[in-house]
Motif scaffolding. Structure first.
Motif, PDB file in Angstrom:
ATOM      1  N   TRP A 196      65.321  -3.386   0.459  1.00  0.00           N
ATOM      2  CA  TRP A 196      64.091  -4.137   0.743  1.00  0.00           C
ATOM      3  C   TRP A 196      63.377  -4.592  -0.522  1.00  0.00           C
ATOM      4  CZ3 TRP A 196      63.549  -6.515   5.021  1.00  0.00           C
ATOM      5  CH2 TRP A 196      63.994  -5.967   6.233  1.00  0.00           C
TER       6      TRP A 196
ATOM      7  N   HIS B  49      70.035  -2.517  -6.691  1.00  0.00           N
ATOM      8  CA  HIS B  49      69.936  -1.450  -5.691  1.00  0.00           C
ATOM      9  C   HIS B  49      69.698  -0.093  -6.373  1.00  0.00           C
ATOM     10  CE1 HIS B  49      70.648   1.082  -2.269  1.00  0.00           C
ATOM     11  NE2 HIS B  49      70.642   0.010  -1.501  1.00  0.00           N
ATOM     12  N   PRO B  50      68.664   0.641  -5.938  1.00  0.00           N
ATOM     13  CA  PRO B  50      68.354   1.928  -6.572  1.00  0.00           C
ATOM     14  C   PRO B  50      69.521   2.931  -6.545  1.00  0.00           C
ATOM     15  CG  PRO B  50      66.491   1.219  -5.261  1.00  0.00           C
ATOM     16  CD  PRO B  50      67.607   0.252  -4.974  1.00  0.00           C
TER      17      PRO B  50
ATOM     18  N   PHE C 203      69.504   5.409   2.152  1.00  0.00           N
ATOM     19  CA  PHE C 203      69.173   6.032   0.868  1.00  0.00           C
ATOM     20  C   PHE C 203      67.698   6.445   0.795  1.00  0.00           C
ATOM     21  CE2 PHE C 203      68.712   5.635  -3.928  1.00  0.00           C
ATOM     22  CZ  PHE C 203      69.467   6.758  -4.207  1.00  0.00           C
TER      23      PHE C 203
ATOM     24  N   CYS D 299      65.305   7.964  -2.437  1.00  0.00           N
ATOM     25  CA  CYS D 299      64.942   6.810  -3.247  1.00  0.00           C
ATOM     26  C   CYS D 299      63.493   6.903  -3.717  1.00  0.00           C
ATOM     27  CB  CYS D 299      65.136   5.539  -2.433  1.00  0.00           C
ATOM     28  SG  CYS D 299      64.689   4.058  -3.334  1.00  0.00           S
TER      29      CYS D 299
ATOM     30  N   CYS E  33      61.372   0.832   4.747  1.00  0.00           N
ATOM     31  CA  CYS E  33      62.716   1.356   4.451  1.00  0.00           C
ATOM     32  C   CYS E  33      63.182   2.357   5.508  1.00  0.00           C
ATOM     33  CB  CYS E  33      62.747   2.021   3.085  1.00  0.00           C
ATOM     34  SG  CYS E  33      62.249   0.924   1.751  1.00  0.00           S
TER      35      CYS E  33
ATOM     36  N   PRO F 291      67.794  -2.451   5.828  1.00  0.00           N
ATOM     37  CA  PRO F 291      67.677  -3.681   5.028  1.00  0.00           C
ATOM     38  C   PRO F 291      68.891  -4.587   5.237  1.00  0.00           C
ATOM     39  CG  PRO F 291      68.157  -1.771   3.631  1.00  0.00           C
ATOM     40  CD  PRO F 291      67.946  -1.246   5.008  1.00  0.00           C
TER      41      PRO F 291
ATOM     42  N   TYR G 208      61.726   4.564  -4.790  1.00  0.00           N
ATOM     43  CA  TYR G 208      60.993   3.325  -4.496  1.00  0.00           C
ATOM     44  C   TYR G 208      60.779   3.120  -2.992  1.00  0.00           C
ATOM     45  CZ  TYR G 208      62.792   2.622  -9.176  1.00  0.00           C
ATOM     46  OH  TYR G 208      63.126   2.793 -10.486  1.00  0.00           O
ATOM     47  N   ALA G 209      61.171   4.112  -2.177  1.00  0.00           N
ATOM     48  CA  ALA G 209      61.138   3.930  -0.715  1.00  0.00           C
ATOM     49  C   ALA G 209      59.753   3.497  -0.226  1.00  0.00           C
ATOM     50  CB  ALA G 209      61.559   5.219  -0.023  1.00  0.00           C
ATOM     51  N   MET G 210      59.735   2.511   0.654  1.00  0.00           N
ATOM     52  CA  MET G 210      58.489   2.000   1.248  1.00  0.00           C
ATOM     53  C   MET G 210      58.518   2.313   2.742  1.00  0.00           C
ATOM     54  SD  MET G 210      58.753  -1.667  -0.677  1.00  0.00           S
ATOM     55  CE  MET G 210      60.504  -1.788  -0.478  1.00  0.00           C
TER      56      MET G 210
ATOM     57  N   CYS H 163      67.034   2.443   5.971  1.00  0.00           N
ATOM     58  CA  CYS H 163      67.935   2.504   4.809  1.00  0.00           C
ATOM     59  C   CYS H 163      68.505   3.918   4.660  1.00  0.00           C
ATOM     60  CB  CYS H 163      67.151   2.123   3.552  1.00  0.00           C
ATOM     61  SG  CYS H 163      68.091   2.410   2.052  1.00  0.00           S
TER      62      CYS H 163
END
Ligand code: SF4
Length: 349
Positions: free
Chosen positions: A320, A249-250, A290, A294, A301, A306, A296-298, A288
């Motif tokens: 995710w 988890h980031p 975060f 984050c 998210c 998630p 890496y967020a997509m 999410c």
């Protein structure tokens, strides 16, 4: 190991003039006999509210238990009346706080305070209670306990006061001890002593400990399992090794990179921090929590919360990135890189 506490889908809110603060959202976990479980997260992550819910110490109102169950030996704590809770507090679940000075009575000797805690829950003669209290002071390694028994909290140092708090919390032999940031107000050497003391006492009296902290460094040598909370939710959980070496988890990666370590040096010598601020719990994000911080967020998210992906035996991560179709991202923490380097070196030998 035997399960002694089960928290199922707990939701706790605070009703304020400005609206509802959704402090704890759908939190579930178990506690086993004799283990230390750490709950880690920044301020506002919901960890202390969760811990206080276990003995109903959040003032009601404004606190409101919206949903879920807290089962102690199968009985729901949330169904108990205040009188029943008074019997549970101290005798079945003890608690120590960050600042012992605000929890100890400044007008009463420490000996009397231990005796009072004992006699509240057990029928013992005063002379017997004194013996037990002295034994407790010895057990928490207060030097010269006969003399210190008659002293007041202000005559003790911060570390010694925390030892007294531990003695009070443990005098009735509770099955669970909740320690809410027990070492935050202490300097580093005293911190280590208090953590060692708690570990030794736990081995002796087999109490289960829930350790609440914002500092992952504190739990490395104390906890067997770790729950990471963020924005009122559990974002990752697993054994201490899984969280430290195989985190998925980031947010946990951010926490790990902000722990100072003697064996890992970054080239620029700086510790990482997690940029940004925690989510607004008046209106928590639908996806999410975060996502705003984050890297890496997509797209998904921000749209969808998630689920808890199983990433190992009893290791779960609500991210995710663990979905089978997500881009592959390696654990980027300094600690994971060091481990990978050591593994490669060992293979080459
Ligand atoms: Fe980041 Fe998305 Fe994982 Fe949340 S779900 S931690 S935003 S990658």
């Amino acid at each position: 190991m035997k399960k002694i506490l089960e928290v199922k889908n707990l939701e706790v809110s605070f009703d304020t003039y400005a609206g509802e603060v959704q402090a704890v959202r759908d939190v579930s976990f178990d506690l086993y006999e004799g283990e230390t479980l750490a709950i880690v997260g920044e301020s506002g992550s919901g960890k202390s509210v969760t811990a206080k819910s276990l003995i109903r110490l959040n003032p009601e109102p404004p606190a409101r238990y919206k949903a879920g169950e807290i089962l102690l030996h199968g009985e729901n704590i949330l169904d108990k009346k205040e009188k029943e809770m008074q019997k549970i507090r101290g005798s079945k679940i003890g608690m120590i706080f960050q600042d012992p000075m605000t929890s100890l009575n400044p007008t009463m000797t420490v000996g009397k305070q231990i005796i009072e805690a004992l006699m509240k829950h057990q029928k013992v003669a005063k002379s017997e209670a004194r013996k037990v209290a002295l034994e407790m002071l010895r057990m928490v390694q207060i030097p010269n306990p006969e003399k210190r028994f008659d002293e007041y909290p202000h005559q003790f140092s911060g570390g010694m006061r925390q030892r007294v708090m531990i003695a009070i919390a443990l005098v009735c032999n509770p099955q669970i001890l909740i320690a809410d940031e027990p070492t935050t107000a202490l300097d580093v050497t005293i911190q280590a002593q208090i953590l060692d003391l708690m570990k030794n006492l736990q081995e002796k009296i087999k109490t289960s400990i829930i350790l609440i902290t914002h500092d992952l460094g504190v739990v490395a040598h104390s906890a067997q399992r770790i729950i990471v909370m963020y924005g009122g939710k559990i974002v990752e959980s697993g054994t201490t090794d899984q969280i430290f070496y195989k985190s998925r988890h980031p947010y946990t990666w951010g926490l790990l990179n902000s722990v100072p370590r003697l064996d890992i040096h970054k080239e620029d010598g700086r510790l990482d921090s997690i940029e940004g601020t925690p989510p607004d719990l008046f209106a928590p994000p639908q996806g999410c929590p975060f996502a705003d911080r984050c890297e890496y967020a997509m797209e998904i998210c921000r749209k969808k919360m998630p689920p808890q992906f199983e990433t190992g035996e009893n290791h779960h991560s609500a991210c995710w990135l663990n979905h089978e179709f997500a881009p592959k991202v390696e654990n980027p923490t300094q600690i994971a890189k060091k481990l990978q380097k050591e593994e490669v070196q060992m293979r080459e030998q």
